[in-house]
Design a protein around this motif. Structure first.
Motif, PDB file in Angstrom:
ATOM      1  N   CYS A  11      48.146  70.801  39.741  1.00 21.89           N
ATOM      2  CA  CYS A  11      49.557  70.787  39.319  1.00 21.89           C
ATOM      3  C   CYS A  11      50.243  72.118  39.614  1.00 21.89           C
ATOM      4  CB  CYS A  11      49.666  70.430  37.843  1.00 21.89           C
ATOM      5  SG  CYS A  11      49.338  68.679  37.527  1.00 21.89           S
ATOM      6  N   ASP A  12      49.509  73.220  39.477  1.00 23.68           N
ATOM      7  CA  ASP A  12      50.080  74.521  39.821  1.00 23.68           C
ATOM      8  C   ASP A  12      50.338  74.611  41.324  1.00 23.68           C
ATOM      9  OD1 ASP A  12      49.921  75.214  37.193  1.00 23.68           O
ATOM     10  OD2 ASP A  12      48.139  76.475  37.392  1.00 23.68           O
ATOM     11  N   SER A  63      54.485  72.733  35.109  1.00 27.22           N
ATOM     12  CA  SER A  63      53.301  71.887  34.984  1.00 27.22           C
ATOM     13  C   SER A  63      52.466  72.299  33.788  1.00 27.22           C
ATOM     14  CB  SER A  63      52.441  71.967  36.254  1.00 27.22           C
ATOM     15  OG  SER A  63      51.867  73.254  36.401  1.00 27.22           O
ATOM     16  N   PHE A  64      51.732  71.322  33.280  1.00 21.36           N
ATOM     17  CA  PHE A  64      50.756  71.576  32.218  1.00 21.36           C
ATOM     18  C   PHE A  64      49.376  71.424  32.831  1.00 21.36           C
ATOM     19  CE2 PHE A  64      48.232  69.419  28.692  1.00 21.36           C
ATOM     20  CZ  PHE A  64      47.750  70.617  28.200  1.00 21.36           C
ATOM     21  N   GLY A  75      47.619  64.470  35.211  1.00 16.43           N
ATOM     22  CA  GLY A  75      48.452  65.650  35.447  1.00 16.43           C
ATOM     23  C   GLY A  75      49.883  65.395  35.026  1.00 16.43           C
ATOM     24  N   LEU A  76      50.626  66.474  34.758  1.00 16.46           N
ATOM     25  CA  LEU A  76      52.012  66.360  34.314  1.00 16.46           C
ATOM     26  C   LEU A  76      52.900  67.364  35.035  1.00 16.46           C
ATOM     27  CD1 LEU A  76      51.514  65.993  30.465  1.00 16.46           C
ATOM     28  CD2 LEU A  76      52.771  64.375  31.879  1.00 16.46           C
ATOM     29  N   LEU A  77      54.037  66.888  35.526  1.00 16.33           N
ATOM     30  CA  LEU A  77      55.069  67.764  36.063  1.00 16.33           C
ATOM     31  C   LEU A  77      56.369  67.482  35.318  1.00 16.33           C
ATOM     32  CD1 LEU A  77      54.749  67.548  39.965  1.00 16.33           C
ATOM     33  CD2 LEU A  77      53.664  69.184  38.419  1.00 16.33           C
ATOM     34  N   THR A  86      50.674  61.527  29.796  1.00 18.41           N
ATOM     35  CA  THR A  86      50.046  60.971  30.991  1.00 18.41           C
ATOM     36  C   THR A  86      48.649  60.508  30.639  1.00 18.41           C
ATOM     37  OG1 THR A  86      49.430  61.409  33.299  1.00 18.41           O
ATOM     38  CG2 THR A  86      49.105  63.205  31.746  1.00 18.41           C
ATOM     39  N   ALA A  87      48.212  59.422  31.276  1.00 18.63           N
ATOM     40  CA  ALA A  87      46.883  58.871  30.986  1.00 18.63           C
ATOM     41  C   ALA A  87      46.221  58.368  32.256  1.00 18.63           C
ATOM     42  CB  ALA A  87      46.990  57.732  29.976  1.00 18.63           C
ATOM     43  N   HIS A  88      44.949  58.646  32.369  1.00 15.08           N
ATOM     44  CA  HIS A  88      44.112  57.990  33.375  1.00 15.08           C
ATOM     45  C   HIS A  88      42.883  57.532  32.610  1.00 15.08           C
ATOM     46  CE1 HIS A  88      41.246  58.097  37.018  1.00 15.08           C
ATOM     47  NE2 HIS A  88      41.975  56.994  37.081  1.00 15.08           N
TER      48      HIS A  88
END
Length: 348
Positions: free
Chosen positions: A78-79, A94-95, A101-103, A140-142
């Motif tokens: 994400c970075d 991003s986290f 992942g999250l943006l 977010t989920a996977h």
């Protein structure tokens, strides 16, 4: 007459000064969420990573909920994505995450690991931001991709994908399904989301659940898509439904026959069919990528569009769907074996 001309002149000056203010033409009245399984960061497809960056730059979603983040090469995916987008003149936050992942295009005020990644048993992360003056919690989920019982219905073991006898009852299917940790993860999400709702937050969840929806395996579809006559109350979406969360796509398109919304397996011309399907002789088309939200009086669901190629893989064949589903087609290389989902909300 002179006074009228003076007023018009003042009005023109005011309009020009307003147009020169930052953000003119970009007044925030809502937000978009892109759920996207990127298949191990796009590394399976030549040019996949660059395609991920290109598509985000093209769509400019407010939030991105990624699935299959791997942090290859010792760098945080994400970075790396935010740096690549910065080179294109787009600022994202991003986290840190793994597996999911999250943006966010909006500054992050809080973040949390809700369900930590544990082998192949899934993950859930949360970021908090502010849009339209409202606190918004985006998850977010996977989820666990082991013990995928919808393969069992098609005559394949959901862990090893070896051929097996087709189960005869729904109970047999659910017993296999119970072996995964998907329900545990979603219960954790529901518990955390309730805290956000108590604070008056907007709550949205995007993810690849690795499980079909109970809204899709219905009486109308029991003899289609190798469901083998079974109507299965798939538990993850049922838990969310019972907790008051709404499935964005099915809310807008309840007709499962006209709008199946399949997100997996997606056709990809750059990848051999053998790598796009786990069940070679089965019709395994499913909707397993979702955006859920909690209904709010000030929140309006405007649109939900499938993002990706129209084609799917069925019995090891590339096929074109004949549904009424709406698509945003790829601009170039398609980096994954999933189709994404872009959802737009307005905030009143």
């Amino acid at each position: 007459m002179k006074g009228l001309r003076v007023r018009r002149l003042l009005l023109c000056i005011l309009l020009v000064s307003v147009q020169l203010m930052p953000g003119w033409g970009r007044r925030q009245s809502g937000f978009t969420v892109l759920q996207w399984n990127i298949w191990q960061e796009g590394t399976v497809v030549p040019g996949g990573y660059e395609a991920i960056v290109d598509e985000i730059a093209r769509l400019e979603p407010d939030f991105v909920t990624f699935s299959e983040v791997r942090n290859y090469g010792g760098t945080r995916f994400c970075d790396r994505i935010t740096s690549s987008l910065e080179e294109r003149g787009l600022t994202y936050y991003s986290f840190y995450s793994y597996d999911s992942g999250l943006l966010s295009r909006h500054p992050i005020t809080d973040s949390l690991t809700v369900f930590p990644e544990n082998g192949d048993h899934g993950s859930i992360y949360k970021l908090v931001s502010e849009v339209c003056g409202r606190r918004i919690a985006v998850y977010t989920a996977h989820l666990d991709y082991l013990d995928d019982a919808y393969y069992n219905v098609r005559g394949y073991d959901g862990s090893t994908w070896e051929e097996i006898p087709v189960p005869e009852t729904v109970l047999q299917v659910l017993q296999v399904n119970d072996a995964s940790q998907r329900d545990d993860a979603i219960r954790r999400f529901i518990s955390e989301a309730r805290k956000d709702l108590e604070q008056g937050s907007i709550v949205v969840l995007g993810g690849d659940f690795n499980e079909p929806s109970h809204l899709d395996w219905t009486r109308e579809t029991k003899d289609m898509y190798d469901h083998n006559g079974l109507i299965v109350p798939w538990t993850v979406t049922l838990l969310l439904d019972n907790a008051g969360f709404a499935d964005a796509y099915r809310t807008l398109y309840p007709d499962v026959l006209s709008y199946p919304g399949f997100t997996f397996p997606a056709d990809n011309p750059l990848v051999p069919v053998s790598k796009l399907t786990w069940a070679p002789e089965a019709d395994e088309r499913e909707r397993i990528d979702y955006v859920f939200y909690y209904p709010d009086p000030s929140l309006e669901l405007e649109s939900a569009v499938i993002f990706g190629p129209e084609g799917s893989i069925c019995r090891s064949q590339r096929i074109n769907e004949t549904s009424k589903d709406r698509f945003i087609l790829p601009a170039g290389v398609w980096p994954t074996d999933h189709k994404g989902l872009l959802v737009r909300f307005s905030v009143r």
